[in-house]
Design an enzyme around this catalytic site. Structure first.
Site, PDB file in Angstrom:
ATOM      1  CB  SER A 555      -0.858  -0.074   1.081  1.00  0.00           C
ATOM      2  OG  SER A 555      -1.518   1.285   1.481  1.00  0.00           O
ATOM      3  CE1 TYR A 568      -4.703  -1.912   4.968  1.00  0.00           C
ATOM      4  CE2 TYR A 568      -3.742   0.198   4.610  1.00  0.00           C
ATOM      5  CZ  TYR A 568      -4.253  -0.958   4.209  1.00  0.00           C
ATOM      6  OH  TYR A 568      -4.335  -1.289   2.791  1.00  0.00           O
TER       7      TYR A 568
END
Length: 678
Positions: A555, A568
């Site tokens: 990501s 995350y």
């Protein structure tokens, strides 16, 4: 509109081809003769409709028929140059074609055109080939059928065989068909129904005779220690051996595998005569063209350890290649095609089963089906007599036949990822699903791994079913579940060599609201899960010795310090560094490891639909339905990132153009300056 004779032919072919007792997949051919009006002269013209080259009876449709003028085809008899030049006649069939379109005429076209019967069937039934390959097949034919079926000695398919069968029918008006030595059966009739009935009578009569007269143990006594292992133990051993065996079968060129542990195979391997019979090889041309002259047979009992089995298989692979080279050298002539590869296409493991290989899953599966046919043939022949296939020189003439070589040269160019076996985690939705679909579209076989097994199975079915994709349920944070995923890939396709670590989830919370459970859950799925998947798949890749690709869907948050996502972002940073570490460690095995850093992918995303979208929308003060547009506007390109964009990047990293790239992170975020690599 389809001619009535052709319509009857298609219906008959589909019925015959639907039952494997009648013929193998893509094996045999059928024909019908009839009359149509010639559009040029307006006069009636006699035509032959015959299954074209490469077709399958069970799925035959009108475009799969070759249509020829009978007058021109029969006129070829007058210019036939003899057996030494009969291959030239196949090209001559093109000058007999009627109309445009249709399939290319096969080598068996002469048999159908020259035999004086309106309807002709040529089939490869196990029962018929058992008689055809028995040492006393001619006597058995007479004993079983009397004068209604005539024995035809082995002759390679071609124009002369057509002349031979035509002559036999003329001399034996009482006959309804013949047994072709070493090959199969041919039957005929005045009507389509009569031809079909005659074919089925020949097949069923042979099967009944074998059942009534066969010796009790056609394959000899049971071998101690060669029994079938219990189901779970058998499949676990098969999965453990599969990467080694796939590597053996792929030494010359990459192959896809198929595993079969049917009772037919396990019974054959549990009896004393299986080494002798396997060494004799198959006989019917359709069989050995797909299975090679003979299989590689592991000569250890079922109780042998995986380690001992692997070591012995590797030794046998060296011997197999030497034997195949010697076979080629014994029979090759200056004008023979070059050797096509020395690796086995069939590998037999007592107590475990059969591994078959091909250029794609369907080819591998069909090769296995053909070897099951061969086992059935051997059982029938040994039960009545002695199995006596055509000799090695004849097998070579067909395997390296110029016409077969020409057919191979006409095959379409393989897709970029052909023979690659991909495992994609979190593949039932969003990025994972788009990636799996792209990889399959580029030729890969794909294992759809997802926490939701039903969705995984449905996604695999959407993509074309088990010859393209299989669905497996599994939690990537569970070591045993990950091992089971890789085992499923090995059993479905022979191994794995392209892995996409995509499974993920996210909880959007500020630091003070992030619980230990929140932290552990996200790290278990993404950091630990990627580690477990990479470790298990790398083990298989190393054993295969074929290199591979591992791709992490990380990501932009692995670099960008976004608000309220400490768990995350930290898990994604862990994944990003795994890419670098594994690229260094696995490079010596030819395994590339790369990553992709997307920005928020909203469409189709299970993460966003599961609450992450609402949380992020609240953080940024926008409506959840506008979140994709919001993400787009904060990028340099002002474009929304979609699942297909990530899939495109995965293909590029694993495709033929970036063979020297590893350790790379590719941003697919439409341009987020704060996430630039530096």
């Amino acid at each position: 509109m389809t001619n009535p004779a052709a319509a009857e032919l298609i219906a008959r072919s589909n019925r015959l081809g639907a039952d494997p007792k009648n013929t193998n997949y893509a094996g045999g051919n059928t024909s019908a003769k009839g009359t149509e009006t010639d559009p040029v002269t307006g006069e009636p013209v006699e035509l032959l409709w015959v299954k074209g080259s490469g077709g399958d009876l069970g799925t035959l449709t009108e475009p799969g028929l070759a249509v020829l003028r009978l007058d021109r085809m029969r006129a070829l008899v007058d210019v036939y140059p003899g057996v030494d030049r009969e291959d030239e006649m196949v090209a001559a069939f093109d000058y007999c074609l009627h109309g445009k379109g249709g399939a290319a005429p096969s080598i068996d076209t002469a048999m159908h055109g020259l035999v004086d019967a309106p309807h002709v069937d040529h089939l490869h039934p196990d029962s018929g080939i058992a008689i055809a390959t028995a040492a006393d097949g001619e006597q058995l034919t007479r004993r079983i059928y009397g004068d209604k079926v005539v024995w035809v000695p082995w002759r390679r398919p071609g124009f002369q065989l057509g002349l031979d069968i035509a002559a036999i029918k003329d001399k034996n008006p009482q006959a309804v068909g013949c047994i072709l030595g070493g090959h199969g059966i041919t039957a005929w009739g005045d009507t389509s129904d009569q031809a079909e009935a005659n074919s089925l009578w020949i097949i069923d009569t042979a099967a009944s005779y074998i059942a009534e007269h066969s010796k009790a143990e056609p394959f000899g006594p049971a071998l101690e220690g060669y029994h079938a292992l219990p189901d779970a133990e058998r499949r676990a051993k098969a999965a453990a051996l599969a990467p080694t065996i796939r590597g053996i079968a792929s030494a010359d060129r990459p192959m896809v595998g198929h595993f079969t542990d049917s009772d037919v195979v396990l019974d054959f391997l549990s009896h004393a005569e299986h080494p002798r019979l396997a060494a004799l090889g198959t006989s019917c041309p359709d069989h050995f063209l797909r299975t090679k002259v003979k299989p590689l047979v592991l000569d250890l009992p079922a109780t042998a350890s995986v380690e001992d089995s692997i070591a012995r298989l590797q030794e046998l692979a060296v011997t197999y290649r030497e034997d195949y080279q010697a076979y080629y050298d014994r029979h090759a002539t200056p004008d023979s095609p070059a050797i096509r590869g020395k690796d086995p296409l069939i590998v037999l493991v007592p107590g475990v089963g059969m591994f078959s290989f091909g250029k794609d899953k369907q080819t591998a599966r069909v090769a296995g089906e053909f070897y099951v046919n061969a086992i059935n043939v051997m059982r029938g022949a040994e039960g009545l007599s002695t199995y006596s296939p055509i000799d090695e020189a004849e097998k070579f003439r067909i395997e390296y036949w110029a016409l077969e070589e020409a057919k191979l040269q006409r095959m379409p160019k393989p897709k970029p990822l052909a023979t690659r076996i991909a495992l994609v985690t979190g593949a039932a939705s969003g990025i994972g699903k788009a990636t799996a679909k792209r990889l399959a579209a580029e030729g890969a076989c794909v294992v759809i791994a997802d926490l939701d097994g039903e969705k995984a199975a449905a996604t695999a079915a959407e993509m074309g079913g088990p010859d393209v994709a299989v669905g497996v349920a599994g939690d990537v944070s569970d070591e045993a579940a990950v091992e089971a995923m890789v085992a499923a890939a090995c059993l479905a396709f022979g191994g794995v060599d392209l892995v996409v670590n995509n499974a993920g989830l996210s909880l959007s919370k500020p630091l003070l609201e992030t619980t230990e459970r929140d932290w552990d859950l996200q790290h278990d799925v993404m950091a630990k899960g990627s580690f477990l998947v990479s470790r298990a798949t790398a083990r298989a890749m190393i054993e295969q010795g074929m290199g591979g690709d591992i791709v992490y869907i990380s990501s932009k948050n692995s670099l960008f310090a976004g608000p309220n996502n400490v768990a995350y972002g930290a898990a994604k940073a862990d994944q990003a560094h795994q890419v670098r570490l594994l690229a260094v460690e696995l490079g010596e095995h030819g395994i590339k490891v790369n990553g992709i850093n997307p920005d928020g992918v909203v469409q189709g995303s299970g993460i966003f639909a599961g609450g992450w979208g609402a949380s992020r929308a609240a953080v940024y003060g926008v409506d959840e339905q506008d979140l994709g547009k919001f993400y787009a506007q904060r990028t340099i390109l002002k474009r929304e990132v979609l699942p297909d964009h990530i899939a495109n990047a995965v293909f590029v990293l694993c495709g033929p153009d970036l063979t020297h790239t590893t350790g790379l992170h590719v941003p697919v975020d439409a341009g987020v300056a704060a996430a630039f690599l530096r």
